[in-house]
Write a protein that holds these residues in place. Structure first.
Motif, PDB file in Angstrom:
ATOM      1  N   THR A 173      -6.091   8.721   6.071  1.00  0.00           N
ATOM      2  CA  THR A 173      -5.360   7.458   5.942  1.00  0.00           C
ATOM      3  C   THR A 173      -4.174   7.606   4.994  1.00  0.00           C
ATOM      4  O   THR A 173      -3.077   7.124   5.275  1.00  0.00           O
ATOM      5  CB  THR A 173      -6.313   6.340   5.453  1.00  0.00           C
ATOM      6  OG1 THR A 173      -7.328   6.186   6.428  1.00  0.00           O
ATOM      7  CG2 THR A 173      -5.590   5.027   5.251  1.00  0.00           C
ATOM      8  N   ARG A 224     -17.088   6.223  -0.544  1.00  0.00           N
ATOM      9  CA  ARG A 224     -15.805   6.552  -1.169  1.00  0.00           C
ATOM     10  C   ARG A 224     -15.987   6.787  -2.671  1.00  0.00           C
ATOM     11  O   ARG A 224     -15.398   7.696  -3.242  1.00  0.00           O
ATOM     12  CB  ARG A 224     -14.780   5.432  -0.929  1.00  0.00           C
ATOM     13  CG  ARG A 224     -14.377   5.247   0.529  1.00  0.00           C
ATOM     14  CD  ARG A 224     -13.684   6.471   1.072  1.00  0.00           C
ATOM     15  NE  ARG A 224     -13.303   6.324   2.475  1.00  0.00           N
ATOM     16  CZ  ARG A 224     -13.210   7.338   3.326  1.00  0.00           C
ATOM     17  NH1 ARG A 224     -13.466   8.574   2.939  1.00  0.00           N
ATOM     18  NH2 ARG A 224     -12.857   7.157   4.570  1.00  0.00           N
ATOM     19  N   ARG A 274       0.832  -1.206   0.000  1.00  0.00           N
ATOM     20  CA  ARG A 274       0.000   0.000   0.000  1.00  0.00           C
ATOM     21  C   ARG A 274       0.870   1.260   0.000  1.00  0.00           C
ATOM     22  O   ARG A 274       0.592   2.227  -0.710  1.00  0.00           O
ATOM     23  CB  ARG A 274      -0.920  -0.024   1.231  1.00  0.00           C
ATOM     24  CG  ARG A 274      -1.897   1.104   1.291  1.00  0.00           C
ATOM     25  CD  ARG A 274      -2.897   1.074   0.150  1.00  0.00           C
ATOM     26  NE  ARG A 274      -4.207   0.600   0.571  1.00  0.00           N
ATOM     27  CZ  ARG A 274      -5.217   0.375  -0.248  1.00  0.00           C
ATOM     28  NH1 ARG A 274      -5.076   0.556  -1.541  1.00  0.00           N
ATOM     29  NH2 ARG A 274      -6.381  -0.055   0.198  1.00  0.00           N
ATOM     30  N   ASP A 316     -11.979   4.240   8.495  1.00  0.00           N
ATOM     31  CA  ASP A 316     -10.868   4.731   9.324  1.00  0.00           C
ATOM     32  C   ASP A 316     -10.847   4.134  10.726  1.00  0.00           C
ATOM     33  O   ASP A 316      -9.787   3.977  11.325  1.00  0.00           O
ATOM     34  CB  ASP A 316     -10.932   6.255   9.430  1.00  0.00           C
ATOM     35  CG  ASP A 316     -10.629   6.893   8.088  1.00  0.00           C
ATOM     36  OD1 ASP A 316     -11.566   7.043   7.285  1.00  0.00           O
ATOM     37  OD2 ASP A 316      -9.454   7.206   7.835  1.00  0.00           O
ATOM     38  N   GLY A 318     -16.821  10.054  -3.749  1.00  0.00           N
ATOM     39  CA  GLY A 318     -15.758  11.068  -3.653  1.00  0.00           C
ATOM     40  C   GLY A 318     -15.526  11.589  -2.253  1.00  0.00           C
ATOM     41  O   GLY A 318     -14.801  12.563  -2.061  1.00  0.00           O
ATOM     42  N   GLY A 322      -9.822   4.714  -2.777  1.00  0.00           N
ATOM     43  CA  GLY A 322     -11.011   4.473  -1.944  1.00  0.00           C
ATOM     44  C   GLY A 322     -10.715   4.551  -0.462  1.00  0.00           C
ATOM     45  O   GLY A 322     -11.254   3.787   0.343  1.00  0.00           O
ATOM     46  N   LEU A 323      -9.838   5.495  -0.085  1.00  0.00           N
ATOM     47  CA  LEU A 323      -9.469   5.673   1.323  1.00  0.00           C
ATOM     48  C   LEU A 323      -9.830   7.088   1.747  1.00  0.00           C
ATOM     49  O   LEU A 323     -10.272   7.891   0.945  1.00  0.00           O
ATOM     50  CB  LEU A 323      -7.953   5.471   1.492  1.00  0.00           C
ATOM     51  CG  LEU A 323      -7.375   4.142   1.020  1.00  0.00           C
ATOM     52  CD1 LEU A 323      -5.855   4.198   1.059  1.00  0.00           C
ATOM     53  CD2 LEU A 323      -7.882   3.001   1.894  1.00  0.00           C
ATOM     54  N   SER A 324      -9.582   7.396   3.018  1.00  0.00           N
ATOM     55  CA  SER A 324      -9.746   8.782   3.440  1.00  0.00           C
ATOM     56  C   SER A 324      -8.419   9.511   3.256  1.00  0.00           C
ATOM     57  O   SER A 324      -7.347   8.881   3.217  1.00  0.00           O
ATOM     58  CB  SER A 324     -10.180   8.865   4.907  1.00  0.00           C
ATOM     59  OG  SER A 324      -9.118   8.481   5.754  1.00  0.00           O
ATOM     60  N   GLU A 325      -8.501  10.828   3.187  1.00  0.00           N
ATOM     61  CA  GLU A 325      -7.283  11.630   3.061  1.00  0.00           C
ATOM     62  C   GLU A 325      -6.425  11.433   4.312  1.00  0.00           C
ATOM     63  O   GLU A 325      -5.194  11.404   4.242  1.00  0.00           O
ATOM     64  CB  GLU A 325      -7.675  13.105   2.903  1.00  0.00           C
ATOM     65  CG  GLU A 325      -6.513  13.993   2.530  1.00  0.00           C
ATOM     66  CD  GLU A 325      -6.944  15.423   2.254  1.00  0.00           C
ATOM     67  OE1 GLU A 325      -8.153  15.720   2.291  1.00  0.00           O
ATOM     68  OE2 GLU A 325      -6.053  16.262   2.014  1.00  0.00           O
ATOM     69  N   ALA A 333      -6.541   9.515  -2.279  1.00  0.00           N
ATOM     70  CA  ALA A 333      -7.629   8.947  -1.457  1.00  0.00           C
ATOM     71  C   ALA A 333      -8.786   8.505  -2.346  1.00  0.00           C
ATOM     72  O   ALA A 333      -9.347   7.415  -2.166  1.00  0.00           O
ATOM     73  CB  ALA A 333      -8.099   9.970  -0.432  1.00  0.00           C
ATOM     74  N   ILE A 334      -9.145   9.344  -3.316  1.00  0.00           N
ATOM     75  CA  ILE A 334     -10.254   8.990  -4.219  1.00  0.00           C
ATOM     76  C   ILE A 334      -9.879   7.768  -5.070  1.00  0.00           C
ATOM     77  O   ILE A 334     -10.655   6.825  -5.212  1.00  0.00           O
ATOM     78  CB  ILE A 334     -10.635  10.199  -5.110  1.00  0.00           C
ATOM     79  CG1 ILE A 334     -11.266  11.290  -4.242  1.00  0.00           C
ATOM     80  CG2 ILE A 334     -11.581   9.773  -6.233  1.00  0.00           C
ATOM     81  CD1 ILE A 334     -11.467  12.611  -4.942  1.00  0.00           C
ATOM     82  N   VAL A 357     -13.672  11.905   1.006  1.00  0.00           N
ATOM     83  CA  VAL A 357     -12.320  11.545   1.465  1.00  0.00           C
ATOM     84  C   VAL A 357     -12.112  11.860   2.950  1.00  0.00           C
ATOM     85  O   VAL A 357     -11.003  11.771   3.464  1.00  0.00           O
ATOM     86  CB  VAL A 357     -11.200  12.221   0.623  1.00  0.00           C
ATOM     87  CG1 VAL A 357     -11.224  11.723  -0.804  1.00  0.00           C
ATOM     88  CG2 VAL A 357     -11.310  13.742   0.676  1.00  0.00           C
ATOM     89  N   GLY A 358     -13.176  12.225   3.632  1.00  0.00           N
ATOM     90  CA  GLY A 358     -13.082  12.454   5.079  1.00  0.00           C
ATOM     91  C   GLY A 358     -13.116  11.126   5.817  1.00  0.00           C
ATOM     92  O   GLY A 358     -13.276  10.060   5.212  1.00  0.00           O
ATOM     93  N   PRO A 359     -12.954  11.160   7.131  1.00  0.00           N
ATOM     94  CA  PRO A 359     -12.970   9.914   7.904  1.00  0.00           C
ATOM     95  C   PRO A 359     -14.351   9.269   8.013  1.00  0.00           C
ATOM     96  O   PRO A 359     -15.348   9.964   8.144  1.00  0.00           O
ATOM     97  CB  PRO A 359     -12.479  10.335   9.289  1.00  0.00           C
ATOM     98  CG  PRO A 359     -12.389  11.808   9.298  1.00  0.00           C
ATOM     99  CD  PRO A 359     -12.651  12.341   7.929  1.00  0.00           C
ATOM    100  N   GLU A 389      -9.484  -2.043   4.575  1.00  0.00           N
ATOM    101  CA  GLU A 389      -9.542  -2.416   3.156  1.00  0.00           C
ATOM    102  C   GLU A 389     -10.788  -1.875   2.475  1.00  0.00           C
ATOM    103  O   GLU A 389     -10.873  -1.846   1.256  1.00  0.00           O
ATOM    104  CB  GLU A 389      -9.514  -3.939   3.004  1.00  0.00           C
ATOM    105  CG  GLU A 389      -8.183  -4.540   3.376  1.00  0.00           C
ATOM    106  CD  GLU A 389      -8.285  -6.029   3.622  1.00  0.00           C
ATOM    107  OE1 GLU A 389      -9.043  -6.686   2.894  1.00  0.00           O
ATOM    108  OE2 GLU A 389      -7.629  -6.515   4.570  1.00  0.00           O
ATOM    109  N   PHE A 390     -11.783  -1.468   3.269  1.00  0.00           N
ATOM    110  CA  PHE A 390     -13.035  -0.976   2.699  1.00  0.00           C
ATOM    111  C   PHE A 390     -13.170   0.545   2.869  1.00  0.00           C
ATOM    112  O   PHE A 390     -14.263   1.088   2.798  1.00  0.00           O
ATOM    113  CB  PHE A 390     -14.219  -1.729   3.326  1.00  0.00           C
ATOM    114  CG  PHE A 390     -14.210  -3.185   2.971  1.00  0.00           C
ATOM    115  CD1 PHE A 390     -14.835  -3.628   1.815  1.00  0.00           C
ATOM    116  CD2 PHE A 390     -13.517  -4.100   3.749  1.00  0.00           C
ATOM    117  CE1 PHE A 390     -14.788  -4.968   1.454  1.00  0.00           C
ATOM    118  CE2 PHE A 390     -13.456  -5.441   3.401  1.00  0.00           C
ATOM    119  CZ  PHE A 390     -14.098  -5.886   2.253  1.00  0.00           C
ATOM    120  N   GLY A 391     -12.017   1.196   3.090  1.00  0.00           N
ATOM    121  CA  GLY A 391     -12.031   2.656   3.154  1.00  0.00           C
ATOM    122  C   GLY A 391     -12.515   3.221   4.470  1.00  0.00           C
ATOM    123  O   GLY A 391     -12.863   4.397   4.564  1.00  0.00           O
TER     124      GLY A 391
END
Lengths: 227, 143
Positions: free
Chosen positions: A196, B80, A169, B109, B83, A191-194, A187-188, B85-87, B105-107
Protein backbone atom coordinates in the motif's frame (compact mmCIF):
# COMPACT_ATOMS: atom_id res chain seq x y z
CA UNK A 1 -32.25 -14.58 -20.51
CA UNK A 2 -29.44 -12.33 -19.36
CA UNK A 3 -30.35 -9.93 -16.62
CA UNK A 4 -27.60 -7.32 -16.38
CA UNK A 5 -29.17 -5.46 -13.48
CA UNK A 6 -28.98 -8.56 -11.31
CA UNK A 7 -25.33 -9.22 -12.14
CA UNK A 8 -22.68 -9.09 -9.42
CA UNK A 9 -20.48 -6.68 -11.38
CA UNK A 10 -23.26 -4.10 -11.66
CA UNK A 11 -24.61 -4.61 -8.14
CA UNK A 12 -23.46 -3.10 -4.84
CA UNK A 13 -19.86 -4.17 -5.45
CA UNK A 14 -19.80 -1.85 -8.47
CA UNK A 15 -20.26 1.16 -6.20
CA UNK A 16 -18.02 -0.28 -3.50
CA UNK A 17 -15.01 -0.85 -5.77
CA UNK A 18 -11.96 0.92 -4.38
CA UNK A 19 -8.78 -0.72 -5.65
CA UNK A 20 -7.40 -2.87 -8.49
CA UNK A 21 -8.33 -6.05 -6.67
CA UNK A 22 -11.97 -4.92 -6.59
CA UNK A 23 -11.88 -4.24 -10.33
CA UNK A 24 -10.31 -7.61 -10.96
CA UNK A 25 -13.35 -9.09 -9.18
CA UNK A 26 -15.79 -6.98 -11.25
CA UNK A 27 -14.21 -7.80 -14.62
CA UNK A 28 -13.95 -11.48 -13.66
CA UNK A 29 -17.65 -11.51 -12.77
CA UNK A 30 -18.53 -9.74 -16.03
CA UNK A 31 -16.53 -12.36 -17.96
CA UNK A 32 -18.11 -15.21 -16.05
CA UNK A 33 -21.58 -13.81 -16.78
CA UNK A 34 -20.91 -14.41 -20.47
CA UNK A 35 -19.32 -17.86 -20.00
CA UNK A 36 -15.82 -16.50 -20.34
CA UNK A 37 -13.26 -18.18 -18.10
CA UNK A 38 -10.55 -15.67 -18.97
CA UNK A 39 -10.54 -11.92 -19.42
CA UNK A 40 -7.81 -9.39 -20.17
CA UNK A 41 -8.05 -5.62 -19.93
CA UNK A 42 -4.95 -4.40 -21.76
CA UNK A 43 -3.72 -0.88 -22.32
CA UNK A 44 -2.97 -0.47 -26.02
CA UNK A 45 -0.52 2.31 -26.76
CA UNK A 46 0.69 3.86 -29.95
CA UNK A 47 3.86 2.45 -31.44
CA UNK A 48 4.81 -0.51 -29.30
CA UNK A 49 5.47 -3.78 -31.10
CA UNK A 50 3.83 -5.71 -28.29
CA UNK A 51 1.29 -5.19 -25.53
CA UNK A 52 2.25 -5.61 -21.88
CA UNK A 53 -0.18 -7.60 -19.75
CA UNK A 54 1.59 -6.81 -16.48
CA UNK A 55 2.37 -3.14 -16.90
CA UNK A 56 0.44 0.03 -16.20
CA UNK A 57 -3.23 -0.41 -15.49
CA UNK A 58 -3.76 -3.73 -17.26
CA UNK A 59 -5.76 -6.38 -15.42
CA UNK A 60 -6.26 -10.02 -16.41
CA UNK A 61 -6.69 -13.55 -15.16
CA UNK A 62 -4.81 -15.31 -17.96
CA UNK A 63 -2.38 -18.05 -16.97
CA UNK A 64 1.28 -17.31 -17.78
CA UNK A 65 1.17 -19.97 -20.49
CA UNK A 66 -1.04 -17.67 -22.59
CA UNK A 67 1.46 -14.79 -22.43
CA UNK A 68 4.77 -14.43 -24.24
CA UNK A 69 8.14 -14.65 -22.48
CA UNK A 70 7.96 -10.98 -21.48
CA UNK A 71 4.43 -11.27 -20.10
CA UNK A 72 2.47 -9.79 -22.96
CA UNK A 73 1.20 -10.27 -26.49
CA UNK A 74 2.40 -9.61 -30.00
CA UNK A 75 0.81 -6.64 -31.74
CA UNK A 76 -0.27 -9.14 -34.40
CA UNK A 77 -2.61 -10.98 -32.02
CA UNK A 78 -5.92 -10.57 -33.91
CA UNK A 79 -8.06 -10.06 -30.78
CA UNK A 80 -5.94 -7.06 -29.79
CA UNK A 81 -5.17 -5.87 -33.30
CA UNK A 82 -8.92 -5.42 -33.76
CA UNK A 83 -9.10 -2.50 -31.32
CA UNK A 84 -6.39 -0.65 -33.23
CA UNK A 85 -8.56 -0.44 -36.32
CA UNK A 86 -12.09 -0.33 -34.93
CA UNK A 87 -14.11 1.38 -32.22
CA UNK A 88 -16.84 -1.28 -32.24
CA UNK A 89 -16.84 -4.55 -30.31
CA UNK A 90 -16.50 -7.75 -32.30
CA UNK A 91 -16.91 -11.44 -31.57
CA UNK A 92 -14.74 -14.17 -33.08
CA UNK A 93 -15.32 -17.87 -33.64
CA UNK A 94 -12.30 -20.06 -32.90
CA UNK A 95 -12.66 -21.75 -36.28
CA UNK A 96 -12.66 -18.46 -38.23
CA UNK A 97 -9.63 -16.65 -36.85
CA UNK A 98 -6.02 -17.66 -36.28
CA UNK A 99 -5.52 -16.32 -32.78
CA UNK A 100 -2.84 -17.88 -30.56
CA UNK A 101 -4.63 -16.47 -27.52
CA UNK A 102 -7.94 -18.05 -28.46
CA UNK A 103 -6.34 -21.34 -29.46
CA UNK A 104 -4.09 -21.74 -26.40
CA UNK A 105 -6.88 -20.57 -24.11
CA UNK A 106 -8.95 -23.52 -25.35
CA UNK A 107 -11.95 -21.23 -25.95
CA UNK A 108 -14.71 -21.65 -28.51
CA UNK A 109 -15.10 -17.96 -29.15
CA UNK A 110 -13.79 -14.57 -28.08
CA UNK A 111 -14.97 -11.00 -27.74
CA UNK A 112 -12.81 -7.93 -28.28
CA UNK A 113 -14.16 -4.65 -26.89
CA UNK A 114 -12.36 -1.35 -27.62
CA UNK A 115 -12.50 1.03 -24.65
CA UNK A 116 -11.12 4.50 -24.19
CA UNK A 117 -10.89 7.09 -21.44
CA UNK A 118 -11.80 10.76 -21.65
CA UNK A 119 -8.06 11.42 -21.44
CA UNK A 120 -7.61 9.48 -24.71
CA UNK A 121 -6.00 6.35 -23.32
CA UNK A 122 -7.01 3.23 -25.21
CA UNK A 123 -7.69 -0.20 -23.79
CA UNK A 124 -8.97 -3.53 -25.05
CA UNK A 125 -11.15 -5.90 -23.07
CA UNK A 126 -10.76 -9.46 -24.33
CA UNK A 127 -13.05 -12.27 -23.20
CA UNK A 128 -12.27 -15.91 -24.02
CA UNK A 129 -15.64 -17.67 -24.00
CA UNK A 130 -16.51 -21.34 -23.52
CA UNK A 131 -19.55 -21.08 -25.77
CA UNK A 132 -20.63 -20.28 -29.28
CA UNK A 133 -19.82 -16.85 -30.64
CA UNK A 134 -22.06 -14.19 -29.02
CA UNK A 135 -24.60 -12.72 -31.42
CA UNK A 136 -25.15 -8.99 -32.00
CA UNK A 137 -27.61 -8.58 -29.14
CA UNK A 138 -25.26 -10.16 -26.65
CA UNK A 139 -22.32 -8.27 -28.08
CA UNK A 140 -24.19 -5.02 -27.46
CA UNK A 141 -24.87 -6.08 -23.88
CA UNK A 142 -21.22 -7.06 -23.30
CA UNK A 143 -20.04 -3.72 -24.77
CA UNK A 144 -22.43 -1.78 -22.58
CA UNK A 145 -21.49 -3.59 -19.37
CA UNK A 146 -17.78 -3.40 -20.21
CA UNK A 147 -18.10 0.36 -20.77
CA UNK A 148 -19.87 0.81 -17.41
CA UNK A 149 -17.28 -1.14 -15.41
CA UNK A 150 -14.42 0.47 -17.34
CA UNK A 151 -15.80 3.98 -16.67
CA UNK A 152 -15.93 3.14 -12.99
CA UNK A 153 -12.33 1.88 -13.23
CA UNK A 154 -11.41 5.22 -14.76
CA UNK A 155 -13.25 7.22 -12.08
CA UNK A 156 -11.66 5.32 -9.20
CA UNK A 157 -8.19 4.34 -10.46
CA UNK A 158 -7.14 5.74 -13.84
CA UNK A 159 -8.21 9.35 -13.24
CA UNK A 160 -5.85 9.56 -10.24
CA UNK A 161 -3.00 9.95 -12.74
CA UNK A 162 -4.34 13.33 -13.83
CA UNK A 163 -5.15 14.74 -10.38
CA UNK A 164 -2.38 17.05 -9.22
CA UNK A 165 -2.99 17.61 -5.49
CA UNK A 166 -1.82 15.13 -2.86
CA UNK A 167 -4.17 13.55 -0.34
CA UNK A 168 -3.49 13.75 3.41
CA UNK A 169 -2.20 10.17 3.38
CA UNK A 170 0.14 10.90 0.47
CA UNK A 171 1.52 13.98 2.24
CA UNK A 172 2.13 11.84 5.35
CA UNK A 173 4.12 9.40 3.24
CA UNK A 174 6.21 12.15 1.62
CA UNK A 175 6.95 13.53 5.09
CA UNK A 176 8.15 10.18 6.41
CA UNK A 177 10.20 9.61 3.25
CA UNK A 178 11.84 12.99 3.79
CA UNK A 179 12.83 11.71 7.25
CA UNK A 180 14.69 8.87 5.52
CA UNK A 181 12.18 6.12 6.31
CA UNK A 182 11.90 3.14 3.97
CA UNK A 183 8.58 1.84 2.65
CA UNK A 184 8.60 -1.02 5.15
CA UNK A 185 9.28 1.39 8.03
CA UNK A 186 6.51 3.75 6.88
CA UNK A 187 4.19 0.74 6.64
CA UNK A 188 4.88 -0.13 10.28
CA UNK A 189 4.46 3.49 11.42
CA UNK A 190 1.15 3.95 9.60
CA UNK A 191 -0.21 0.41 10.14
CA UNK A 192 -0.35 -0.36 6.41
CA UNK A 193 1.22 -2.93 4.14
CA UNK A 194 4.42 -2.19 2.26
CA UNK A 195 2.43 -2.76 -0.94
CA UNK A 196 0.00 0.00 0.00
CA UNK A 197 2.82 2.41 0.85
CA UNK A 198 4.47 1.70 -2.51
CA UNK A 199 1.11 2.22 -4.26
CA UNK A 200 0.89 5.65 -2.66
CA UNK A 201 4.49 6.46 -3.65
CA UNK A 202 3.84 5.37 -7.26
CA UNK A 203 0.76 7.65 -7.36
CA UNK A 204 2.73 10.57 -5.86
CA UNK A 205 5.52 10.15 -8.45
CA UNK A 206 2.95 10.31 -11.26
CA UNK A 207 1.22 13.35 -9.78
CA UNK A 208 4.42 15.26 -9.18
CA UNK A 209 5.91 14.06 -12.48
CA UNK A 210 9.14 12.89 -10.88
CA UNK A 211 10.96 9.57 -11.10
CA UNK A 212 12.47 8.82 -7.70
CA UNK A 213 12.05 9.40 -3.98
CA UNK A 214 14.68 12.16 -3.75
CA UNK A 215 12.96 14.16 -6.49
CA UNK A 216 9.61 13.48 -4.84
CA UNK A 217 10.79 14.99 -1.54
CA UNK A 218 12.50 17.93 -3.31
CA UNK A 219 9.39 18.67 -5.35
CA UNK A 220 7.14 18.52 -2.27
CA UNK A 221 9.48 20.86 -0.38
CA UNK A 222 9.62 23.36 -3.24
CA UNK A 223 5.87 23.47 -3.58
CA UNK A 224 5.38 23.84 0.19
CA UNK A 225 3.47 20.56 0.64
CA UNK A 226 5.96 19.70 3.38
CA UNK A 227 8.47 21.83 5.26
CA UNK B 1 24.15 -27.47 -11.96
CA UNK B 2 23.47 -23.78 -11.98
CA UNK B 3 24.24 -23.13 -8.32
CA UNK B 4 20.96 -21.20 -8.00
CA UNK B 5 18.46 -22.46 -5.47
CA UNK B 6 14.78 -22.66 -6.38
CA UNK B 7 12.74 -19.65 -5.20
CA UNK B 8 10.82 -20.19 -1.97
CA UNK B 9 7.10 -20.72 -2.62
CA UNK B 10 4.87 -17.90 -1.37
CA UNK B 11 3.47 -18.72 2.08
CA UNK B 12 -0.15 -17.84 2.82
CA UNK B 13 -1.45 -17.76 6.38
CA UNK B 14 -5.16 -18.50 6.69
CA UNK B 15 -6.76 -17.19 9.89
CA UNK B 16 -10.24 -18.66 10.24
CA UNK B 17 -12.12 -20.16 13.18
CA UNK B 18 -13.68 -22.76 10.89
CA UNK B 19 -11.07 -25.49 10.18
CA UNK B 20 -13.05 -26.62 7.13
CA UNK B 21 -11.98 -23.45 5.35
CA UNK B 22 -8.39 -24.67 5.47
CA UNK B 23 -9.33 -27.80 3.52
CA UNK B 24 -11.33 -25.77 1.01
CA UNK B 25 -8.51 -23.28 0.46
CA UNK B 26 -5.91 -26.05 0.20
CA UNK B 27 -7.96 -27.62 -2.59
CA UNK B 28 -8.29 -24.27 -4.37
CA UNK B 29 -4.55 -23.66 -4.14
CA UNK B 30 -3.96 -26.92 -5.98
CA UNK B 31 -5.79 -25.45 -8.97
CA UNK B 32 -3.57 -22.36 -9.17
CA UNK B 33 -1.63 -22.05 -12.43
CA UNK B 34 2.07 -21.57 -11.91
CA UNK B 35 4.47 -22.17 -9.02
CA UNK B 36 3.53 -23.97 -5.82
CA UNK B 37 1.99 -21.98 -2.96
CA UNK B 38 2.33 -23.04 0.69
CA UNK B 39 -0.47 -22.66 3.21
CA UNK B 40 -0.44 -22.46 6.99
CA UNK B 41 -3.51 -22.29 9.17
CA UNK B 42 -4.30 -20.82 12.58
CA UNK B 43 -7.78 -20.62 14.15
CA UNK B 44 -7.54 -17.35 16.07
CA UNK B 45 -5.96 -13.93 16.05
CA UNK B 46 -3.67 -14.62 19.03
CA UNK B 47 -1.96 -17.46 17.19
CA UNK B 48 -1.89 -15.38 14.01
CA UNK B 49 -0.01 -12.59 15.80
CA UNK B 50 2.47 -15.15 17.18
CA UNK B 51 2.94 -16.67 13.74
CA UNK B 52 3.56 -13.39 11.89
CA UNK B 53 5.97 -12.30 14.61
CA UNK B 54 8.04 -15.38 13.79
CA UNK B 55 8.32 -14.15 10.18
CA UNK B 56 8.13 -15.80 6.77
CA UNK B 57 4.47 -15.10 5.95
CA UNK B 58 3.90 -13.47 2.56
CA UNK B 59 0.14 -12.98 2.56
CA UNK B 60 -2.70 -13.32 5.06
CA UNK B 61 -6.28 -14.33 4.39
CA UNK B 62 -8.14 -13.12 7.47
CA UNK B 63 -11.68 -14.27 8.15
CA UNK B 64 -13.84 -11.26 8.90
CA UNK B 65 -15.35 -12.51 12.14
CA UNK B 66 -13.21 -14.59 14.44
CA UNK B 67 -15.04 -15.66 17.57
CA UNK B 68 -14.73 -14.14 20.21
CA UNK B 69 -13.41 -11.05 18.38
CA UNK B 70 -15.42 -8.56 16.42
CA UNK B 71 -14.80 -7.95 12.75
CA UNK B 72 -11.58 -7.12 10.87
CA UNK B 73 -11.52 -3.60 12.31
CA UNK B 74 -10.47 -5.18 15.59
CA UNK B 75 -8.21 -7.98 14.30
CA UNK B 76 -6.31 -6.56 11.29
CA UNK B 77 -4.63 -3.75 13.29
CA UNK B 78 -3.28 -6.39 15.72
CA UNK B 79 -1.38 -7.99 12.83
CA UNK B 80 0.01 -4.60 11.80
CA UNK B 81 1.00 -3.83 15.39
CA UNK B 82 2.94 -7.10 15.36
CA UNK B 83 5.01 -5.60 12.52
CA UNK B 84 3.48 -7.48 9.60
CA UNK B 85 3.86 -5.36 6.45
CA UNK B 86 2.74 -7.93 3.88
CA UNK B 87 -0.72 -7.88 2.29
CA UNK B 88 -3.81 -8.74 4.32
CA UNK B 89 -7.01 -9.78 2.57
CA UNK B 90 -10.32 -10.03 4.42
CA UNK B 91 -12.42 -12.98 3.41
CA UNK B 92 -16.04 -13.46 4.37
CA UNK B 93 -19.17 -15.16 3.15
CA UNK B 94 -20.81 -11.72 3.15
CA UNK B 95 -18.84 -8.57 2.33
CA UNK B 96 -21.85 -6.38 1.69
CA UNK B 97 -21.66 -4.47 4.99
CA UNK B 98 -21.01 -0.75 4.56
CA UNK B 99 -18.06 -0.93 6.96
CA UNK B 100 -16.12 -3.01 4.42
CA UNK B 101 -15.54 0.20 2.48
CA UNK B 102 -13.27 1.35 5.33
CA UNK B 103 -10.91 -1.60 4.94
CA UNK B 104 -7.88 0.47 3.97
CA UNK B 105 -8.08 2.55 7.14
CA UNK B 106 -7.51 -0.63 9.15
CA UNK B 107 -4.40 -1.73 7.28
CA UNK B 108 -6.23 -4.15 4.98
CA UNK B 109 -5.26 -4.45 1.31
CA UNK B 110 -8.33 -6.11 -0.18
CA UNK B 111 -11.60 -7.90 0.64
CA UNK B 112 -13.19 -10.80 -1.12
CA UNK B 113 -16.21 -13.06 -0.80
CA UNK B 114 -15.30 -16.67 0.07
CA UNK B 115 -17.24 -17.83 -2.98
CA UNK B 116 -15.09 -15.61 -5.21
CA UNK B 117 -11.84 -17.29 -4.20
CA UNK B 118 -10.56 -19.72 -6.81
CA UNK B 119 -7.22 -20.62 -8.38
CA UNK B 120 -7.60 -17.81 -10.82
CA UNK B 121 -8.19 -15.13 -8.18
CA UNK B 122 -5.36 -16.44 -6.00
CA UNK B 123 -2.94 -16.23 -8.96
CA UNK B 124 -3.95 -12.60 -9.47
CA UNK B 125 -3.51 -11.78 -5.77
CA UNK B 126 -0.02 -13.30 -5.68
CA UNK B 127 1.03 -11.49 -8.83
CA UNK B 128 -0.58 -8.18 -7.83
CA UNK B 129 0.82 -8.05 -4.32
CA UNK B 130 4.32 -9.31 -5.10
CA UNK B 131 4.98 -7.21 -8.20
CA UNK B 132 7.34 -4.28 -8.02
CA UNK B 133 5.27 -1.13 -8.36
CA UNK B 134 8.20 1.22 -8.40
CA UNK B 135 10.91 1.48 -11.03
CA UNK B 136 14.59 0.83 -10.23
CA UNK B 137 15.26 4.56 -10.02
CA UNK B 138 12.89 4.60 -7.07
CA UNK B 139 14.81 1.97 -5.11
CA UNK B 140 15.45 2.95 -1.52
CA UNK B 141 19.22 3.28 -1.97
CA UNK B 142 18.49 6.27 -4.21
CA UNK B 143 17.39 8.16 -1.13
Amino acid sequence: MLEPDAAFHLGPEFDNALNRMDFFRLFKALASNFDARYFALIEVGGDETRFDAHGGHSLHNLPDALLDAKGGFSRDEPLLAHVLVSSAARSFDATDVKSPLLEQGGAQSAVSVPLHTVTAKRFALILLCNRERPDHKELALISHEAALVFQRYFDVILSLDSITGLSDREIQIVRWTSEGKTSAEIAIILGLSEHTVNSYIAAILRKLQVVNRAQMVASALRSGMIN
Amino acid sequence: MTGQSAPTPPLILLVDDDPTEQLILKRKLQSVDGPKIDLEYVPDIGQAVERVSAGGIDLIFLDNRLIPNNDFRETAPLLRQAGFVGPIGIISSDISGAYFREFREFGVDFRMGKDEIDGNAISFIISEYTRDQLSETCAEDFL
